[in-house]
Scaffold this active site. Structure first.
Site, short mmCIF file in Angstrom:
data_model
loop_
_atom_site.label_atom_id
_atom_site.label_comp_id
_atom_site.label_asym_id
_atom_site.label_seq_id
_atom_site.Cartn_x
_atom_site.Cartn_y
_atom_site.Cartn_z
N ILE A 1 -0.05 -1.62 -4.31
CA ILE A 1 -1.17 -1.37 -5.23
C ILE A 1 -1.35 0.09 -5.61
O ILE A 1 -2.22 0.40 -6.42
CB ILE A 1 -2.50 -1.89 -4.65
CG1 ILE A 1 -2.86 -1.17 -3.36
CG2 ILE A 1 -2.47 -3.39 -4.48
CD1 ILE A 1 -4.28 -1.45 -2.89
N TYR A 2 -0.55 1.00 -5.06
CA TYR A 2 -0.70 2.41 -5.44
C TYR A 2 -0.25 2.62 -6.87
O TYR A 2 0.92 2.39 -7.20
CB TYR A 2 0.10 3.30 -4.49
CG TYR A 2 -0.40 3.38 -3.07
CD1 TYR A 2 -1.65 2.87 -2.71
CD2 TYR A 2 0.38 3.94 -2.07
CE1 TYR A 2 -2.09 2.94 -1.40
CE2 TYR A 2 -0.06 4.02 -0.76
CZ TYR A 2 -1.29 3.51 -0.43
OH TYR A 2 -1.73 3.57 0.88
N THR A 3 -1.10 3.05 -7.82
CA THR A 3 -2.51 3.30 -7.59
C THR A 3 -3.27 2.59 -8.71
O THR A 3 -3.59 3.17 -9.74
CB THR A 3 -2.79 4.82 -7.62
OG1 THR A 3 -1.82 5.54 -6.88
CG2 THR A 3 -4.18 5.13 -7.10
N LYS B 1 3.06 -2.03 1.85
CA LYS B 1 1.98 -2.95 2.22
C LYS B 1 1.79 -4.01 1.15
O LYS B 1 2.14 -3.80 -0.01
CB LYS B 1 0.66 -2.19 2.42
CG LYS B 1 0.76 -0.96 3.30
CD LYS B 1 -0.58 -0.26 3.43
CE LYS B 1 -0.42 1.13 3.97
NZ LYS B 1 0.13 2.08 2.97
#
Length: 340
Positions: free
Chosen positions: A53-55, A88
């Protein structure tokens, strides 16, 4: 030579400081990100931590950008086997599906089997690697049974896509639930946890009250995020002084202001002066001396910032230093003072 540290009971051995990459494609452009990874690897660093999910919370950033930058760097440098790559899964990723000629946008997230398998394939593609060394549940998914999550992770390990699994932002009871389930069902178990952990109040207490004991007892490695408390422990925020002009200043920093935290910063400054160091190095060195801690995850927006932090690995605090820092930041002391 810098000693590498075993991550819990796994076969991974990490440089004492991990390089966090949330800023890649955000406050650090690709050229700067490459320079940071070059400097980190040049100092012996081998642990890159990212997330799918960055960013996504930054306008114009669809997520996956940090992973893509890391992938291009690994390919350009040809050093995949020298690096431990951690990413992640859990957070929402927007996407487009094409079905019968129509495009539909839907949110994709969670720790279900369906999403974990898909998200892992996407991360592998963006990272341009054939396996992920440490695949972590970013935070819990209360809507999915832990058995399903661990079974999906286990399948990824058996396929060879993932070497080890870990978690982030789990409470002690959630972590124990996962460890018990993995043991009972014969599934892969978490080898590490990535908690918020620093000298600041209440962050130190939140980890040490229960999670620390679980990690020590069951042999999990601890790779703390925000080990410098959003910059508070660098010494740039001082009692009675105006806030600096930075991305993290304002309410995000001000919520950490309090007498005990300012006392802690002043102690770090004092200890740093005795060692010819900077406060951030002292804060990180204290963390590295704590039970189960393997490698705090640091971030930087410039090579100069990174070099300052890398100086931690040559700093040795004596027992008196560690006791002084522990005492001023002690959460039991803070609770006692509040009760008076």
């Amino acid at each position: 030579m810098t000693p590498y540290r075993q991550l819990g009971r796994s076969g991974l051995h990490l440089f004492p400081l991990g390089l966090g990459t949330m800023q890649f494609g955000w406050t650090a452009d690709e050229a700067t990100s490459f320079a940071l990874m070059d400097a980190y690897a040049g100092a012996g660093g081998n642990f890159l931590d990212t997330a799918d999910i960055y960013t996504t919370w930054i306008p114009g950033n669809p997520g996956g950008v940090s992973e893509e930058i890391i992938g291009r760097w690994l390919k350009a440098r040809g050093n995949r086997d020298d690096m431990v790559i951690a990413t992640k899964v859990r957070g929402p990723m927007g996407g487009v599906d094409h079905h019968q000629g129509r495009s539909t946008i839907h949110q994709r997230e969670g720790l279900s089997r369906r999403w974990i398998l898909k998200a892992c394939e996407d991360s592998l593609r963006r990272l341009q690697v054939d396996h992920i060394d440490l695949y972590q549940a970013h935070w819990i998914d209360a809507a999915t049974p832990i058995e399903e999550t661990l079974a999906a992770f286990t399948e990824l390990v058996r396929r060879g896509y993932v070497r080890y699994i870990g978690c982030s932002n789990y409470s002690a009871w959630r972590l124990m639930q996962a460890l018990w389930t993995g043991d009972r069902r014969g599934l892969e178990s978490f080898v590490s946890i990535q908690p918020e952990y620093s000298l600041l109040s209440p962050t130190r207490a939140n980890f040490e009250r229960e999670l620390s004991r679980v990690c020590v007892e069951y042999g999990l490695g601890v790779i703390p995020w925000s080990p410098l408390g959003g910059g508070m422990l660098t010494g740039k925020y001082r009692r009675g002084q105006p806030l600096p002009d930075s991305v993290r200043a304002g309410e995000n920093a001000a919520r950490r202001f309090g007498d005990q935290n300012f006392d802690t910063v002043e102690t770090l400054v004092s200890v740093a002066e005795r060692h010819g160091a900077v406060p951030a190095q002292v804060a990180l060195a204290w963390l590295l001396a704590q039970p189960a801690v393997t490698a705090p995850i640091i971030g930087a927006n410039s090579v100069e910032q990174l070099q300052d932090l890398l100086g931690t690995v040559t700093l040795t605090l004596d027992p008196a230093d560690l006791e002084e820092i522990s005492r001023v930041s002690d959460w039991e002391r803070a609770r006692t003072e509040l009760e008076r």
